[in-house]
Design a protein around this motif. Structure first.
Motif, PDB file in Angstrom:
ATOM      1  N   SER A 133       0.706  -1.228  -0.062  1.00 16.76           N
ATOM      2  CA  SER A 133      -0.071  -0.090  -0.038  1.00 16.76           C
ATOM      3  C   SER A 133       0.918   1.489   0.009  1.00 16.76           C
ATOM      4  O   SER A 133       2.211   1.241   0.392  1.00 16.76           O
ATOM      5  CB  SER A 133      -0.814   0.017   1.225  1.00 16.76           C
ATOM      6  OG  SER A 133      -0.002   0.181   2.329  1.00 16.76           O
ATOM      7  N   LYS A 134       0.088   1.976  -0.325  1.00 13.42           N
ATOM      8  CA  LYS A 134       0.965   3.438  -0.468  1.00 13.42           C
ATOM      9  C   LYS A 134       1.359   4.259   1.046  1.00 13.42           C
ATOM     10  O   LYS A 134       2.452   4.631   0.864  1.00 13.42           O
ATOM     11  CB  LYS A 134       0.052   4.722  -1.342  1.00 13.42           C
ATOM     12  CG  LYS A 134       0.864   5.883  -1.537  1.00 13.42           C
ATOM     13  CD  LYS A 134      -0.054   6.709  -2.603  1.00 13.42           C
ATOM     14  CE  LYS A 134       0.519   8.110  -2.637  1.00 13.42           C
ATOM     15  NZ  LYS A 134      -0.037   8.935  -3.754  1.00 13.42           N
ATOM     16  N   TYR A 135       0.483   3.888   2.021  1.00 14.78           N
ATOM     17  CA  TYR A 135       0.946   4.491   3.346  1.00 14.78           C
ATOM     18  C   TYR A 135       0.981   3.222   4.239  1.00 14.78           C
ATOM     19  O   TYR A 135       0.580   2.207   3.931  1.00 14.78           O
ATOM     20  CB  TYR A 135      -0.455   5.203   3.782  1.00 14.78           C
ATOM     21  CG  TYR A 135      -0.778   6.372   2.850  1.00 14.78           C
ATOM     22  CD1 TYR A 135      -1.765   6.306   1.992  1.00 14.78           C
ATOM     23  CD2 TYR A 135       0.042   7.699   2.972  1.00 14.78           C
ATOM     24  CE1 TYR A 135      -2.109   7.530   1.115  1.00 14.78           C
ATOM     25  CE2 TYR A 135      -0.228   8.609   2.102  1.00 14.78           C
ATOM     26  CZ  TYR A 135      -1.157   8.667   1.183  1.00 14.78           C
ATOM     27  OH  TYR A 135      -1.376   9.690   0.387  1.00 14.78           O
ATOM     28  N   ARG A 136       1.772   3.636   5.235  1.00 18.37           N
ATOM     29  CA  ARG A 136       2.068   2.633   6.356  1.00 18.37           C
ATOM     30  C   ARG A 136       0.986   2.481   7.181  1.00 18.37           C
ATOM     31  O   ARG A 136       0.471   3.746   7.626  1.00 18.37           O
ATOM     32  CB  ARG A 136       3.342   2.834   6.994  1.00 18.37           C
ATOM     33  CG  ARG A 136       4.754   2.798   6.367  1.00 18.37           C
ATOM     34  CD  ARG A 136       5.824   3.020   7.141  1.00 18.37           C
ATOM     35  NE  ARG A 136       5.909   4.474   7.667  1.00 18.37           N
ATOM     36  CZ  ARG A 136       6.845   5.031   8.311  1.00 18.37           C
ATOM     37  NH1 ARG A 136       7.768   4.242   8.804  1.00 18.37           N
ATOM     38  NH2 ARG A 136       7.012   6.303   8.862  1.00 18.37           N
ATOM     39  N   GLU A 137       0.690   1.212   7.855  1.00 18.89           N
ATOM     40  CA  GLU A 137      -0.309   1.082   8.757  1.00 18.89           C
ATOM     41  C   GLU A 137       0.088   1.655  10.188  1.00 18.89           C
ATOM     42  O   GLU A 137       1.274   1.234  10.611  1.00 18.89           O
ATOM     43  CB  GLU A 137      -0.699  -0.280   9.097  1.00 18.89           C
ATOM     44  CG  GLU A 137      -1.485  -0.711   7.768  1.00 18.89           C
ATOM     45  CD  GLU A 137      -2.970  -0.006   7.468  1.00 18.89           C
ATOM     46  OE1 GLU A 137      -3.101   0.404   6.258  1.00 18.89           O
ATOM     47  OE2 GLU A 137      -3.468   0.556   8.421  1.00 18.89           O
ATOM     48  N   PHE A 162       8.730   4.799   2.436  1.00 18.30           N
ATOM     49  CA  PHE A 162       7.396   4.703   2.962  1.00 18.30           C
ATOM     50  C   PHE A 162       7.057   6.322   3.329  1.00 18.30           C
ATOM     51  O   PHE A 162       7.847   7.042   3.693  1.00 18.30           O
ATOM     52  CB  PHE A 162       7.534   4.008   4.208  1.00 18.30           C
ATOM     53  CG  PHE A 162       7.862   2.454   4.210  1.00 18.30           C
ATOM     54  CD1 PHE A 162       6.584   1.923   3.606  1.00 18.30           C
ATOM     55  CD2 PHE A 162       8.749   1.949   4.295  1.00 18.30           C
ATOM     56  CE1 PHE A 162       6.779   0.302   3.751  1.00 18.30           C
ATOM     57  CE2 PHE A 162       8.910   0.600   4.166  1.00 18.30           C
ATOM     58  CZ  PHE A 162       7.894  -0.148   3.897  1.00 18.30           C
ATOM     59  N   LEU A 163       5.789   6.451   2.789  1.00 16.31           N
ATOM     60  CA  LEU A 163       5.192   7.827   2.820  1.00 16.31           C
ATOM     61  C   LEU A 163       4.630   7.663   4.246  1.00 16.31           C
ATOM     62  O   LEU A 163       3.769   6.848   4.318  1.00 16.31           O
ATOM     63  CB  LEU A 163       4.524   8.268   1.814  1.00 16.31           C
ATOM     64  CG  LEU A 163       5.104   8.366   0.426  1.00 16.31           C
ATOM     65  CD1 LEU A 163       4.212   8.872  -0.733  1.00 16.31           C
ATOM     66  CD2 LEU A 163       6.472   9.570   0.505  1.00 16.31           C
TER      67      LEU A 163
END
Length: 322
Positions: free
Chosen positions: A29-33, A137-138
């Motif tokens: 995914s584009k964003y980190r959990e 990572f964004l």
């Protein structure tokens, strides 16, 4: 038997450790959990005996130093000293090592093959540089705060001037404290200056008294020195007088002993000569009638002269002793 390696994680102290072999990047995914770690699709089970992070055997004697621990200053100083000595030894070897002399003007040094048989060096390793870079990572943007819709009526309160704060009345305690502290500090400074002035006056008085005492001590020491020198001079004069008196007494004793010794010398000499027969004369009677009176007269004259000389000497000695 192969083991499933754990996914990559960041250490608590902020250092990155590599724990798996390279593999292609999976879709993510584009964003980190924020609360859950991303899984690469593989299971997390495996045999921990093949994991390098697991230590097997006795761990009592192992000294595990944490990564964030700072080395001791003594160890750092010892390492710096060892590094400095190694650099000094290397410089000394370079200085004492005989190198190749510099080339002459217009010439230069080149590498020359010194083997007996020339051989072409054709084995070359082909090298290719390949690089890969993963996307960073964004951070997921922050969720906006929930603001409920406005409802109801606005209510306001009117506050007149001076109801909450009166500057003249509220500032009076602050001014009293400031003025009191200022006056108290001023009084303390004045008292300190007065005390310092008193201490300086006492110090000056003490120095004057001490200087006067030092002058008096020097005067007494000088007086004692003069008295001691005068005493030594008087003792030396007295010793000289005693030596002169002793010498005079010895001379008088020698004169008296000489007179006593020479009183019976002439009669004893004549008696001895007459006894041994040195005086013999056929006209002894004539000699006794003519020679002896003349001899006695001459002896008397000589004795009178000696008597007069002795009296003169006694008078001189008496005057000297007086």
């Amino acid at each position: 038997m192969t083991s499933v390696l754990q996914p990559q994680k960041e250490a608590p102290n902020g250092t990155y450790t590599f724990s798996s072999r390279p593999r292609p990047v999976q879709n993510r995914s584009k964003y980190r959990e924020p609360n859950s770690e991303q899984n690469d699709g593989q299971s997390t089970y495996g045999n921990i005996m093949y994991d390098r992070r697991v230590v097997r055997g006795n761990t009592y004697a192992q000294q595990i130093i944490p990564t964030a621990a700072q080395p001791e200053p003594a160890e750092i100083h010892r390492q710096q000293e060892a590094r400095r000595r190694a650099v000094a030894r290397r410089r000394a070897r370079e200085q004492f090592r005989h190198g190749t002399p510099e080339a002459l003007e217009g010439r230069k040094h080149i590498d020359v093959q010194t083997e007996l048989y020339l051989e072409e060096l054709s084995d070359q390793i082909e090298a290719t540089n390949v690089e890969c870079q993963t996307d960073a990572f964004l951070d997921k943007p922050a969720t906006p705060l929930f603001i409920p819709a406005k409802s109801g009526k606005d209510v306001a309160t009117q506050i007149e001037e001076g109801e909450l704060f009166d500057f003249d009345r509220e500032v009076q305690p602050v001014l009293e404290v400031l003025v009191g502290k200022t006056v108290e500090q001023s009084l303390l400074e004045v008292m300190e200056e007065e005390e310092l002035a008193c201490l300086r006056a006492q110090q000056r008085a003490f120095e004057e008294l001490r200087n006067a005492q030092l002058v008096e001590v020097q005067r007494l020491e000088e007086q004692e020195r003069r008295h001691r020198e005068e005493k030594e001079r008087r003792l030396a004069q007295q010793r000289e007088v005693l030596e002169q008196e002793k010498e005079t007494a010895e001379k008088i004793a020698a004169r008296a002993y000489t007179q006593n010794y020479l009183a019976d010398l002439l009669p004893s000499v004549f008696t001895t000569l007459r006894t041994h027969g040195y005086f013999y004369d056929p006209v002894e009677k004539d000699i006794e009638t003519n020679f002896f009176p003349w001899l006695m007269a001459e002896v008397n004259n000589n004795l009178e002269k000696r008597y007069v000389a002795r009296e003169l000497l006694d008078m001189l000695i008496h005057d000297v002793t007086q």
